[in-house]
Design a protein around this motif. Structure first.
Motif, PDB file in Angstrom:
ATOM      1  N   ARG A   1      62.048  38.727  24.980  1.00 24.57           N
ATOM      2  CA  ARG A   1      62.979  37.680  24.536  1.00 24.57           C
ATOM      3  C   ARG A   1      63.763  37.173  25.739  1.00 24.57           C
ATOM      4  O   ARG A   1      64.637  37.853  26.261  1.00 24.57           O
ATOM      5  N   VAL A   2      63.390  36.010  26.181  1.00 23.60           N
ATOM      6  CA  VAL A   2      64.007  35.396  27.362  1.00 23.60           C
ATOM      7  C   VAL A   2      64.311  33.950  26.993  1.00 23.60           C
ATOM      8  O   VAL A   2      63.426  33.252  26.477  1.00 23.60           O
ATOM      9  N   THR A   3      65.532  33.534  27.207  1.00 28.04           N
ATOM     10  CA  THR A   3      65.883  32.145  26.887  1.00 28.04           C
ATOM     11  C   THR A   3      64.946  31.193  27.620  1.00 28.04           C
ATOM     12  O   THR A   3      64.815  31.258  28.852  1.00 28.04           O
TER      13      THR A   3
ATOM     14  N   ALA B   1      76.676  24.433  23.928  1.00 31.05           N
ATOM     15  CA  ALA B   1      77.048  23.210  24.653  1.00 31.05           C
ATOM     16  C   ALA B   1      76.357  22.045  23.956  1.00 31.05           C
ATOM     17  O   ALA B   1      75.240  21.654  24.311  1.00 31.05           O
TER      18      ALA B   1
ATOM     19  N   TRP C   1      66.508  20.811  30.107  1.00 28.04           N
ATOM     20  CA  TRP C   1      65.603  21.968  30.045  1.00 28.04           C
ATOM     21  C   TRP C   1      65.415  22.445  28.598  1.00 28.04           C
ATOM     22  O   TRP C   1      64.481  23.176  28.315  1.00 28.04           O
ATOM     23  N   PHE C   2      66.283  22.027  27.693  1.00 33.22           N
ATOM     24  CA  PHE C   2      66.113  22.366  26.272  1.00 33.22           C
ATOM     25  C   PHE C   2      65.566  21.172  25.475  1.00 33.22           C
ATOM     26  O   PHE C   2      64.926  21.348  24.431  1.00 33.22           O
TER      27      PHE C   2
ATOM     28  N   VAL D   1      69.189  29.106  22.439  1.00 35.54           N
ATOM     29  CA  VAL D   1      70.367  28.739  21.649  1.00 35.54           C
ATOM     30  C   VAL D   1      71.389  28.188  22.634  1.00 35.54           C
ATOM     31  O   VAL D   1      71.450  28.620  23.790  1.00 35.54           O
ATOM     32  N   THR D   2      72.170  27.225  22.191  1.00 31.36           N
ATOM     33  CA  THR D   2      73.243  26.720  23.038  1.00 31.36           C
ATOM     34  C   THR D   2      74.439  26.291  22.190  1.00 31.36           C
ATOM     35  O   THR D   2      74.273  25.815  21.070  1.00 31.36           O
TER      36      THR D   2
ATOM     37  N   GLN E   1      71.272  18.790  28.443  1.00 29.69           N
ATOM     38  CA  GLN E   1      70.519  19.903  29.063  1.00 29.69           C
ATOM     39  C   GLN E   1      69.024  19.636  28.894  1.00 29.69           C
ATOM     40  O   GLN E   1      68.407  20.079  27.935  1.00 29.69           O
TER      41      GLN E   1
ATOM     42  N   ARG F   1      63.679  27.821  29.162  1.00 27.23           N
ATOM     43  CA  ARG F   1      64.148  26.532  29.700  1.00 27.23           C
ATOM     44  C   ARG F   1      62.975  25.723  30.241  1.00 27.23           C
ATOM     45  O   ARG F   1      63.155  24.784  31.004  1.00 27.23           O
TER      46      ARG F   1
HETATM   47  C1  LIG Z   1      76.217  31.403  22.337  1.00 31.93           C
HETATM   48  C2  LIG Z   1      75.267  31.114  23.461  1.00 31.93           C
HETATM   49  C3  LIG Z   1      75.357  29.910  24.130  1.00 31.93           C
HETATM   50  C4  LIG Z   1      74.467  29.599  25.161  1.00 31.93           C
HETATM   51  N1  LIG Z   1      74.555  28.389  25.767  1.00 31.93           N
HETATM   52  C5  LIG Z   1      73.669  28.071  26.741  1.00 31.93           C
HETATM   53  C6  LIG Z   1      73.727  26.805  27.377  1.00 31.93           C
HETATM   54  O1  LIG Z   1      74.559  25.976  27.080  1.00 31.93           O
HETATM   55  N2  LIG Z   1      72.800  26.513  28.324  1.00 31.93           N
HETATM   56  C7  LIG Z   1      71.849  27.416  28.696  1.00 31.93           C
HETATM   57  O2  LIG Z   1      71.027  27.084  29.566  1.00 31.93           O
HETATM   58  N3  LIG Z   1      71.783  28.633  28.118  1.00 31.93           N
HETATM   59  C8  LIG Z   1      72.673  28.974  27.148  1.00 31.93           C
HETATM   60  N4  LIG Z   1      72.595  30.201  26.543  1.00 31.93           N
HETATM   61  C9  LIG Z   1      71.579  31.159  26.980  1.00 31.93           C
HETATM   62  C10 LIG Z   1      72.207  32.138  27.945  1.00 31.93           C
HETATM   63  O3  LIG Z   1      72.424  31.493  29.177  1.00 31.93           O
HETATM   64  C11 LIG Z   1      71.278  33.323  28.094  1.00 31.93           C
HETATM   65  O4  LIG Z   1      71.244  34.017  26.872  1.00 31.93           O
HETATM   66  C12 LIG Z   1      71.720  34.254  29.194  1.00 31.93           C
HETATM   67  O5  LIG Z   1      71.637  33.652  30.443  1.00 31.93           O
HETATM   68  C13 LIG Z   1      70.903  35.528  29.226  1.00 31.93           C
HETATM   69  O6  LIG Z   1      69.527  35.200  29.364  1.00 31.93           O
HETATM   70  P1  LIG Z   1      68.470  35.677  28.267  1.00 31.93           P
HETATM   71  O7  LIG Z   1      68.814  35.044  26.965  1.00 31.93           O
HETATM   72  O8  LIG Z   1      67.144  35.187  28.784  1.00 31.93           O
HETATM   73  O9  LIG Z   1      68.557  37.160  28.199  1.00 31.93           O
HETATM   74  C14 LIG Z   1      73.472  30.527  25.530  1.00 31.93           C
HETATM   75  C15 LIG Z   1      73.392  31.748  24.851  1.00 31.93           C
HETATM   76  C16 LIG Z   1      74.269  32.025  23.834  1.00 31.93           C
HETATM   77  C17 LIG Z   1      74.129  33.339  23.099  1.00 31.93           C
END
Ligand SMILES: Cc1cc2nc3c(=O)[nH]c(=O)nc-3n(C[C@H](O)[C@H](O)[C@H](O)COP(=O)(O)O)c2cc1C
Length: 391
Positions: free
Chosen positions: A183-185, A342, A284-285, A339-340, A282, A187
Motif C-alpha cells: 500500500r503506497v500512495t 487538499a 499527480w492525482f 487520498v487527499t 495536484q 502519484r
Molecule cells: C489525510 C491525508 C491527506 C493526504 N493529502 C495528500 C496530499 O494532499 N497530497 C499528496 O500527494 N499526498 C497526500 N496524502 C498521502 C500522504 O502524503 C502519504 O500517505 C504519505 O506520504 C505516506 O506515504 P504512503 O501513503 O505511500 O505510505 C495524504 C494522506 C492522508 C492520510
C-alpha cells in the motif's frame, strides 16, 4: 424597518485579526517595514465563506443580542444604521424577509435545524477551499521538495527519544502483511481505461452495503467493510468517472444499497478540469481514472449526536477508514490509490450540487492502474511497488 424584530445569528465566533503588510515607507522612516492593522472577523457558518470582517462596535453590539429571543430592533441598543449594517452582513437576522437578505435568514435557520456543535460547524464551513492550486502554491513557496521544506521551515522540533522496555516479536510476513506493505500512495496513474468489473468490484468492496437493518422507519443501519461512528455510515461516494469501460465519463453518486450509480452530469470534455479542481491542482492525482469525493450527510449522524463535540470528528474518522479500505482494496487488485485533504470543497459542492450546511466533502480518493514508470516520487522505500532506485 418599523416593527421588525431581530436576533443574532445562531452560531457566531469573534476573532481578533492582524493584517501585516510590507511598506517601503515604513522602512525609510526607521521601522521594521511592516504595517500592522488589527481588526475583527466574525466567523459564522451560515455565511457563504463562513466569515466576514466587522468593525469593533459591531462586535460589542452583537455581544448584547440574544441568538434565541426575537426583539424589536429598537431594543437592540444599536441605531437604525448600525442594525441595518449588521443585517446586511448577515450577523443580525430579521424576522421578516428584507429584500436581498432572505438567504441569510434561511441559512441561519438551516444551521439551527442541523444540530451542529457550533465550533465544528465553524471549522467545517470556514475550512473549505475554493480554486486553490496547491501544487502551484507549493512550487511557488518552495515546499515541494525536502530541501525546499527545510529551507522554508527550518528543522522540525526534535522529539524526545524513548528507550524501549520490552521488545516485541516479529514474524515472517504473510499474504496480508505483504498487502499492507504494497500500500503506497500512488502519484503515477497510467492513462489506461479501467475495466468495468474492476471498477464495480472496488465500489462494492469499499462502499457497498453488505447488510441493511431498519429497526424503525427511516432509521437504517448499513453494514460496510469499514467501521462508522454510531453505525450511521453518513459518508457517501460522489464519483468523477474519467476512464471506465462501459461507464460514460462524468459525475455520479454511488448508491450503496443497490450497488448502482446515479448520474449527476458532466461531460467527457471537462473531466480533466473537474479532476484538477477536485484535487486542488495536484496533477499527480488528477489522472486517476476514478476520483471519489467522500461526502458526509451531517443529518444522518447529528440526528443522534445533537450538538455533540465528537460528532464531526467521527465523520472525519469515517472518511479515513473508507480511504484505507479503498487503498487496500486497490492494492489487492494490483492498482494504485490515493487520498487527499487538499481539495477544493466549494467547486466539488458546485459539481455535485451539494449544500455545505447539509453535506460536507471530507476528503477525495482515487484509484486506477499505475503507470509503467515512476515520474513523480512515491514513498516506497522498500521497493514494494517500484524497483528499488539503487538497483
Ligand atoms: C489525510 C491525508 C491527506 C493526504 N493529502 C495528500 C496530499 O494532499 N497530497 C499528496 O500527494 N499526498 C497526500 N496524502 C498521502 C500522504 O502524503 C502519504 O500517505 C504519505 O506520504 C505516506 O506515504 P504512503 O501513503 O505511500 O505510505 C495524504 C494522506 C492522508 C492520510
Amino acid at each position: 424597518m418599523k416593527l421588525v424584530e431581530v436576533r443574532r445569528c445562531a452560531v457566531l465566533f469573534l476573532e481578533p485579526t492582524e493584517n501585516i503588510r510590507f511598506s517601503l515607507g515604513a522602512v525609510l522612516s526607521g521601522g521594521d517595514g511592516l504595517l500592522r492593522h488589527s481588526g475583527w472577523q466574525a466567523i459564522a457558518p451560515h455565511l457563504e465563506d463562513g466569515c466576514v470582517e466587522i468593525e469593533e462596535w459591531m462586535a460589542v453590539l452583537l455581544g448584547r443580542l440574544s441568538p434565541s429571543r426575537w426583539i424589536p430592533w429598537q431594543e437592540s441598543g444599536g441605531s437604525y444604521e448600525e442594525v441595518l449594517a449588521l443585517i446586511q452582513k448577515g450577523l443580525i437576522v430579521a424576522a421578516v424577509d428584507l429584500p436581498g437578505m432572505e438567504h441569510f435568514r434561511r441559512s441561519d435557520e438551516r444551521v439551527r435545524a442541523a444540530d451542529w456543535w457550533p465550533l465544528a460547524a465553524a471549522c467545517a464551513i470556514r475550512g473549505r477551499w475554493s480554486d486553490v492550486d496547491s501544487a502551484a502554491d507549493m512550487e511557488r513557496n518552495g515546499t515541494n521538495t525536502v530541501a525546499g521544506l527545510l529551507k522554508t521551515l527550518g528543522n522540525p522540533m526534535p522529539e524526545q527519544v524513548i528507550e524501549p522496555d520490552l521488545y516485541l516479536s516479529r514474524v515472517e510476513p504473510d499474504v496480508f502483511d505483504h498487502l499492507l506493505r504494497r500500500r503506497v500512495t500512488c502519484r503515477n496513474f497510467s492513462g489506461q481505461q479501467l475495466e468495468t468489473a474492476t471498477f464495480a468490484r472496488m465500489m462494492e468492496r469499499v462502499f457497498a452495503a453488505t447488510h441493511v437493518e431498519e429497526p424503525a422507519p427511516g432509521l437504517r443501519f448499513l453494514k460496510r467493510s469499514s467501521p462508522s461512528g454510531g453505525g450511521f455510515h453518513a459518508t457517501d461516494a460522489y464519483i468523477l468517472v474519467q476512464r471506465v469501460d462501459g461507464v460514460a465519463p462524468g459525475l455520479y453518486r454511488y448508491l450503496p444499497e443497490s450497488h448502482a450509480l446515479s448520474r449527476i452530469g458532466g461531460e467527457q470534455s471537462e473531466t480533466q478540469q473537474l479532476a484538477m479542481q477536485m484535487v486542488a491542482g495536484q496533477h499527480w492525482f488528477a489522472n486517476a481514472p476514478v476520483i471519489v469525493a467522500l461526502v458526509a450527510t451531517y443529518r444522518r449522524s447529528f440526528w443522534k449526536y445533537r450538538n455533540h463535540s465528537k460528532a464531526h470528528r467521527a465523520l472525519i474518522l469515517d472518511g479515513g477508514h473508507l480511504s484505507q479500505t479503498l487503498y487496500l482494496s486497490a492494492t489487492d487488485l494490483g492498482m494504485g490509490a490515493f487520498v487527499t485533504a487538499a481539495i477544493n470543497e466549494k467547486q466539488i459542492e458546485t459539481m455535485f450540487s451539494l449544500d455545505p450546511l447539509e453535506k460536507g466533502v471530507i476528503a477525495v480518493c482515487g484509484f486506477g492502474h499505475r503507470a509503467d514508470a515512476m515520474a513523480i516520487t512515491e514513498f516506497d522505500p522498500g521497493g514494494a511497488v517500484w524497483p528499488a532506485m539503487d538497483g
